[in-house]
Scaffold this motif. Structure first.
Motif, mmCIF file in Angstrom:
data_model
loop_
_atom_site.group_PDB
_atom_site.id
_atom_site.type_symbol
_atom_site.label_atom_id
_atom_site.label_comp_id
_atom_site.label_asym_id
_atom_site.label_seq_id
_atom_site.Cartn_x
_atom_site.Cartn_y
_atom_site.Cartn_z
ATOM 1 N N VAL A 34 -14.777 -43.704 -52.949
ATOM 2 C CA VAL A 34 -13.709 -43.919 -51.975
ATOM 3 C C VAL A 34 -12.369 -43.463 -52.555
ATOM 4 O O VAL A 34 -12.104 -43.657 -53.741
ATOM 5 C CB VAL A 34 -13.637 -45.408 -51.570
ATOM 6 N N TRP A 35 -11.532 -42.894 -51.688
ATOM 7 C CA TRP A 35 -10.178 -42.430 -52.043
ATOM 8 C C TRP A 35 -10.214 -41.387 -53.159
ATOM 9 O O TRP A 35 -9.449 -41.451 -54.111
ATOM 10 C CB TRP A 35 -9.263 -43.579 -52.433
ATOM 11 N N THR A 36 -11.106 -40.447 -53.066
ATOM 12 C CA THR A 36 -11.158 -39.347 -54.015
ATOM 13 C C THR A 36 -11.127 -38.040 -53.243
ATOM 14 O O THR A 36 -11.727 -37.931 -52.176
ATOM 15 C CB THR A 36 -12.416 -39.400 -54.898
ATOM 16 N N GLU A 37 -10.429 -37.036 -53.774
ATOM 17 C CA GLU A 37 -10.370 -35.735 -53.113
ATOM 18 C C GLU A 37 -11.470 -34.806 -53.609
ATOM 19 O O GLU A 37 -11.668 -33.739 -53.047
ATOM 20 C CB GLU A 37 -8.997 -35.094 -53.326
ATOM 21 N N GLN A 38 -12.164 -35.214 -54.642
ATOM 22 C CA GLN A 38 -13.282 -34.421 -55.110
ATOM 23 C C GLN A 38 -14.525 -34.761 -54.295
ATOM 24 O O GLN A 38 -14.570 -35.759 -53.587
ATOM 25 C CB GLN A 38 -13.538 -34.697 -56.585
#
Length: 323
Positions: free
Chosen positions: A124-128
């Motif tokens: 969660v809340w990762t751009e990868q």
């Protein structure tokens, strides 16, 4: 005298009563379907759940609907990758069927974290996009930075400096938000100044030092919810600094931040639907555990919100979800 026919009738009544009792109180005749419960451990990157109020509400709602059993776990040290790795292994050994992880600070850690466990992991809340994760639920932090830069450009002259305050840029969401914000502001002719500090007094020190240097005041942006909340709390009680700050902005939608926005202390925020993020995280985890193929990546919409937007129905239900 009771006749034979009456005896048989009473016997029939008795058998019916026994049958009804068995139907209502036992599973000898009709077996009740047993619900499978899914233990899910949620490991965040912070030492408290202050920034996860709506996120937790969404998880709890999904747990009720999907038969989840949620354990919400914080760290002893904010942003510690090592502690998060240890907790991931511990929770798997303790019987968790799936994990939901908000990755700790440090570039490259999301993929490493998703590879640690042998059970489905939702990031969660990762751009990868971790190849080994069951699913990703996130927001476009760069887009948030671009939106906020546009709002600032429409509201202030270019000779008003913009101070970015934060604790660290290691968290990838904060880093992406800051890079996009800085790039857009500088391209539009603003002077951008960075001020990072881990302690709660760092923001006050920066602003007090800036007062004699900036005769026209300054715009302040909190790069993450903690810094925005601390800046709003400081301005609420310090009139001299409040007159210096031309506008306070940032990202996040904790109750304290929304209160600051409602009071006019905060001018505008970038926010996303954290209730839906929590709800979808649990849904994706249970889908993975139960053998279904969850949607690999979900990027939630984000919004720029000012005080007058708080009572609009589309934002009110997102920011103040009913428990």
């Amino acid at each position: 005298m009771i006749t034979r026919k009456e005896k048989l009738l009473w016997l029939g009544y008795g058998l019916v009563l026994v049958l009804l009792f068995l139907l209502s109180s036992t599973d000898l005749i009709i077996k009740e379907e047993k619900r499978e419960i899914y233990p899910i451990s949620v490991i965040v990157e912070d030492t408290s759940d202050t920034n996860y109020v709506n996120f937790r509400k969404g998880m709890e709602q999904a747990a009720i609907e999907w038969n989840g059993d949620i354990s919400f776990i914080t760290l002893y040290e904010t942003g510690s990758v090592r502690q998060q790795q240890e907790l991931i292994l511990r929770e798997e050994q303790a019987g968790a069927r799936a994990l939901i992880v908000v990755p700790a600070q440090g570039e490259g850690t999301p993929e490493d974290l998703s590879r640690l466990a042998n059970i489905p992991t939702v990031m969660v809340w990762t751009e990868q996009e971790p190849a080994d994760a069951a699913a990703v639920v996130t927001a476009d932090f760069s887009q948030m930075g671009q939106k906020l830069a546009g709002q600032i450009a429409r509201s202030y002259d270019r000779d008003i400096p913009v101070y970015l305050i934060g604790r660290t840029l290691k968290h990838e969401g904060t880093g992406s938000f800051e890079r996009a914000l800085t790039k857009e502001l500088e391209q539009m002719g603003f002077s951008v100044r960075m001020a990072l500090g881990e302690d709660e007094d760092a923001c006050r020190r920066v602003l007090e030092e800036a007062v004699p240097l900036e005769p026209k005041g300054a715009v302040i942006v909190g790069l993450e919810p903690d810094s925005l909340r601390e800046a709003a709390s400081m301005l609420k009680t310090d009139e001299s600094l409040r007159s210096f700050v031309r506008g306070l902005y940032g990202r996040g939608s904790t109750p304290e931040i929304l209160d600051g926005l409602d009071r006019g202390i905060i001018r505008g925020i970038c926010a996303t639907d954290e209730f839906s993020a929590g709800y979808l995280s649990v849904c994706r985890a249970i889908e993975a555990v139960s053998g279904r193929n969850p949607e690999k990546e979900t990027v939630l919409d984000n919004y720029y919100i000012e005080k007058e937007d708080l009572r609009k129905s589309r934002y009110e239900t997102m920011l103040y979800p009913i428990e």
